[in-house]
Design an enzyme around this catalytic site. Structure first.
Site, short mmCIF file in Angstrom:
data_model
loop_
_atom_site.label_atom_id
_atom_site.label_comp_id
_atom_site.label_asym_id
_atom_site.label_seq_id
_atom_site.Cartn_x
_atom_site.Cartn_y
_atom_site.Cartn_z
N ASP A 1 0.86 -1.17 0.00
CA ASP A 1 0.00 0.00 0.00
C ASP A 1 0.90 1.23 0.00
OD1 ASP A 1 -2.15 1.67 -0.10
OD2 ASP A 1 -3.23 0.77 1.55
C1 NOJ Z 1 -3.93 3.97 -0.14
C2 NOJ Z 1 -5.12 3.06 -0.01
O1 NOJ Z 1 -5.09 2.41 1.25
C3 NOJ Z 1 -5.21 2.04 -1.12
O2 NOJ Z 1 -6.40 1.31 -0.96
C4 NOJ Z 1 -5.13 2.71 -2.44
O3 NOJ Z 1 -5.33 1.80 -3.48
C5 NOJ Z 1 -3.80 3.42 -2.54
N1 NOJ Z 1 -3.72 4.43 -1.50
C6 NOJ Z 1 -3.56 4.05 -3.90
O4 NOJ Z 1 -4.32 5.17 -4.05
#
Ligand code: NOJ
Length: 766
Positions: free
Chosen positions: A297
């Protein structure tokens, strides 16, 4: 098989050789899998360590659309890295022009010309926005959910995206957590089926088609169990809950062939998920046989430092790669640190090879090596974005997502003529909030408002008054991640609303959360209707009791007062582009609502976490003494249970039958129940089957959803609905630490929600 290559200037030739060398079309998928493996191996063989690490590096967008000049120092660095073949993927770049420019650099200017995989958060639509995922889950309509994901894939792929960071398959029992809007609610059975439907919709039958995209099951794991519902918080969860509640949707996603998995921000048993070997290698890539790749993430590799798990950036990098995180989203660590760690012998090259192979394999499967510009066609982009058919589809999805919570005296549906209707609430005239927060590719202010939807019924007199803002000083467009300022004191609009309500036959009040009050980083400690809206509701109620409350929200809210006083309540979530049309059609009875809650609605925050499939405890009662598991100041039951939702018609369940009271490991029990439409409207009902395992080697929930059927019935019509129970439906993660069923007695219940009362039982024998 190794091929000798001369590194030629136009490196694409190398790839062409690899591709044509193995070019062979076959319908035999294991054969074509072998071919892809060989292509991957051949490519891997000619890659330098730098190039391999480059594939594991994902950057957030930096491109200046007005030209190739980088915006700032960091962007310059990223841009240079792209040219040097040190970038494998980008996110948050959108549209054919922008992505073509980037892909050109990757393909035509780097030594090997390996195409980028372009990821975006296509969560519930690209430009045409469907309901938020929690709302879609309320439809219990797997075909429609699949179709919604398919439409999203068609638009996203037409605009150059070939990978989405969806579906979020996190189960959550906590309405305070802002991201419940992005999931399918509290139940692993429903959640697994919805995860599968979404993956099917995104990935289709053939990933190499230009209109299908790779999906991501996220976030591994237990992110939805953040303590106290606060986003990014610590997770402390039992193995029992992890296996029986959290893992099933991930396992279902992997069995469905999801191409990537995103790890989560939280720790699990003291180990951040990104650095969790057990999660990513032992389970995901080992036991569960996942053959796609893991993306971290955002910044989660680096975040292992503040977690207190990694000493420094080098250490974080080492932990992440060893634990099985294949691609680094925006930590900028793999690209900067990995090479040195390999050279020092701290990271084994086999780990890098495994990660890169996984990433390259998905690129091959997407067809990017056959044609890196496959997803980049301006004509298609123009034709397909916001296509009228897509709006038709999201309108269907939106209507199916609406849940009727209360309808006393049949206040709904509204009469279509000679009525005077007062429409009140800022959200009724808001074309942005209904899009939700998680739609970074869509255009702001593009939802059909409730006001516009209601205007399409011209034979009534409609007066609109805002009454009160949800947000103060909105100042135009609310941008992604902008600070929310709730209206806590401005009641200047109350009077005009009172006047409108005074003479109205019916008052429709649209209240709830701003679109940006739920979502990532948007946890709430109070889950009431925000600001002065609750007061507005109570004030209007003093003047006119004929109120239909339409809720717009990204999570279950505390609506005790409304439930006691307001005759009709409609849960309309955030329904996307076609919000106003969907709500108006439901209010006017052109669509009879059939949605069912995918999450329990608590009576108060103090009840959270609240979920239907809880354990019995040693003290479930008796209830006439003090020493049992309960609150002294609140009921145990939710305000509205999981699976609950009304219709304009009524249904009667009867005649529960079963063909055997004994089940063995090879047989099945056939169950049937009659359901009759006893009301005055044609309608749909979700018939639900719950099973309770009375006694086991580990304690089991008081009941678990194990089947459902969405049926449509004409007025007066009766249908017989059938379910089949077999041993596999009774499996759980047992004391032996395996998925198994245990012989013994089971009860089952069939009915309209998780309080279903038609009941019988059977015995499972070996
Ligand atoms: C953080 C989020 O937790 C995740 O779900 C997301 O896909 C990413 N950012 C990318 O934007």
């Amino acid at each position: 098989m190794i091929i000798e290559f001369n590194i030629i200037k136009k490196h694409t030739i190398i790839l062409l050789i690899i591709i044509s060398f193995f070019a062979c079309n076959s319908d035999n998928s294991s054969f074509s899998n072998d071919i892809i493996d060989k292509k991957v191996d051949s490519l891997l063989n000619i890659m330098t360590l730098d190039e391999k690490i480059g594939q594991m590096n994902q950057y957030n967008g930096f491109w200046d659309i007005t030209g190739p000049s980088p915006k700032n120092g960091q962007a310059k660095n990223k841009y240079q890295n792209l040219k040097n073949g040190l970038v494998g993927s980008m996110l948050n770049v959108r549209g054919v022009d922008e992505i073509t420019a980037l892909q050109k650099i990757a393909v035509e200017e780097t030594r090997l010309g390996i195409p980028l995989i372009i990821g975006n958060d296509v969560i519930h639509g690209y430009k045409t926005i469907s309901p938020i995922p929690l709302a879609e889950a309320a439809s219990w309509d797997l075909k429609e959910i699949e179709n919604s994901a398919k439409i999203a894939a068609i638009e996203a792929s037409a605009a150059g995206t070939n990978w989405t960071f969806a579906p979020m398959v996190d189960i959550s029992r906590d309405a305070r957590w802002g991201r419940v809007m992005e999931g399918a609610g509290e139940d692993p059975f429903l959640g697994s089926l919805i995860a599968v439907a979404r993956i099917k919709g995104f990935q289709g039958e053939d990933l190499s088609k230009h209109n299908t995209i790779a999906a991501t099951a996220k976030h591994l794991a237990a992110y939805g169990f953040s303590e106290s519902g606060k986003d990014y918080n610590t997770v402390d969860i039992s193995k029992n809950t992890l296996y029986n509640i959290v893992f099933p949707p991930f396992i279902a996603s992997i069995n469905q062939g999801v191409k990537s998995v995103m790890n989560s921000f939280n720790e699990l048993d003291g180990i951040p998920a990104t650095g969790n070997f057990f999660l990513q290698r032992t389970l995901l890539k080992g036991e569960w046989n996942f053959d796609g790749f893991v993306v971290s993430d955002w910044g989660s590799i680096r975040e292992m430092i503040p977690h207190g798990y990694a000493r420094d950036a080098d250490h974080a990098t080492e932990i992440a790669i060893e634990a099985g995180s294949d691609m680094d989203m925006e930590s900028n660590l793999y690209v900067n640190k990995l090479k040195k760690l390999v050279e020092l012998g701290k990271v084994d090259i086999s780990l890098i090879n495994d990660a890169v192979s996984r990433i390259l394999r998905v690129k091959f499967e997407l067809g990017l090596f056959d044609d890196p510009y496959r997803y980049l066609n301006s004509k298609r982009e123009k034709e397909l974005i916001n296509h009228p058919n897509h709006h038709k589809a999201v309108l269907e999805m939106a209507k199916k997502s609406i849940v009727l919570l209360k309808n006393e005296n049949q206040l709904l549906p509204l009469k279509k003529t000679n009525q005077s209707i007062a429409l009140i609430g800022a959200l009724a005239n808001d074309n942005n909030s209904p899009l939700g927060n998680w739609r970074p590719s869509s255009d702001n202010n593009t939802a059909v408002t409730v006001l516009d939807g209601m205007k399409k019924y011209p034979n009534n007199k409609l007066i609109y008054k805002k009454g009160a803002d949800v947000i103060l000083n909105k100042g135009g467009v609310v941008k992604f991640a902008e600070k929310i300022m709730i209206n806590e004191n401005d009641k200047s609009g109350f009077n005009a609303a009172r006047i409108a309500a005074r003479t109205a036959d019916v008052v429709v009040m649209v209240l709830g959360e701003d679109g940006f009050q739920s979502g990532e980083g948007r946890s709430r400690a109070q889950i009431d209707i925000p600001g002065v809206q609750q007061e507005l509701l109570e004030e209007i109620f003093k003047i006119n009791k004929n109120i239909v409350l339409v809720l717009m929200n990204g999570r279950p809210l505390n609506i005790n007062w409304a439930d006691k006083n307001i005759p009709a309540i409609v849960e309309a979530w955030q329904l996307g582009s076609q919000t106003g049309n969907a709500i108006a059609q439901v209010l006017y009875g052109d669509y009879n609502p059939s949605g069912k809650l995918p999450m329990s609605f608590p009576r108060s925050v103090g009840q959270i976490p609240i979920y239907y499939n809880h354990k019995n405890t040693g003290r479930p009662g008796p209830k006439n003494i003090v020493f049992w598991s309960h609150y002294n100041d609140e009921l145990n039951s939710p305000l509205y249970p999981f699976g609950y939702g009304l219709s304009y018609t009524t249904f009667n369940y009867s005649n529960l039958k079963m063909d055997s009271k004994v089940l063995n490991f090879k047989s099945s029990i056939n169950i049937s129940v009659d359901i009759q439409n006893t009301g005055n409207f044609k309608g749909k009902e979700v018939v639900q089957l719950y099973i309770k395992d009375r006694f086991a080697s580990v304690t089991r929930p008081i009941k678990e959803l194990k089947g459902f059927d969405l049926v449509e019935l004409d007025i007066g019509e009766t249908k017989t609905i059938k379910f089949q129970i077999n041993e596999s439906l009774l499996r759980f993660y047992s004391k032996n630490e395996v998925w198994e069923s245990e012989p013994g007695f089971f009860d089952f219940y069939i009915g309209t929600d998780s309080n279903a009362t038609l009941k019988n039982s059977f015995e499972l024998i070996k």
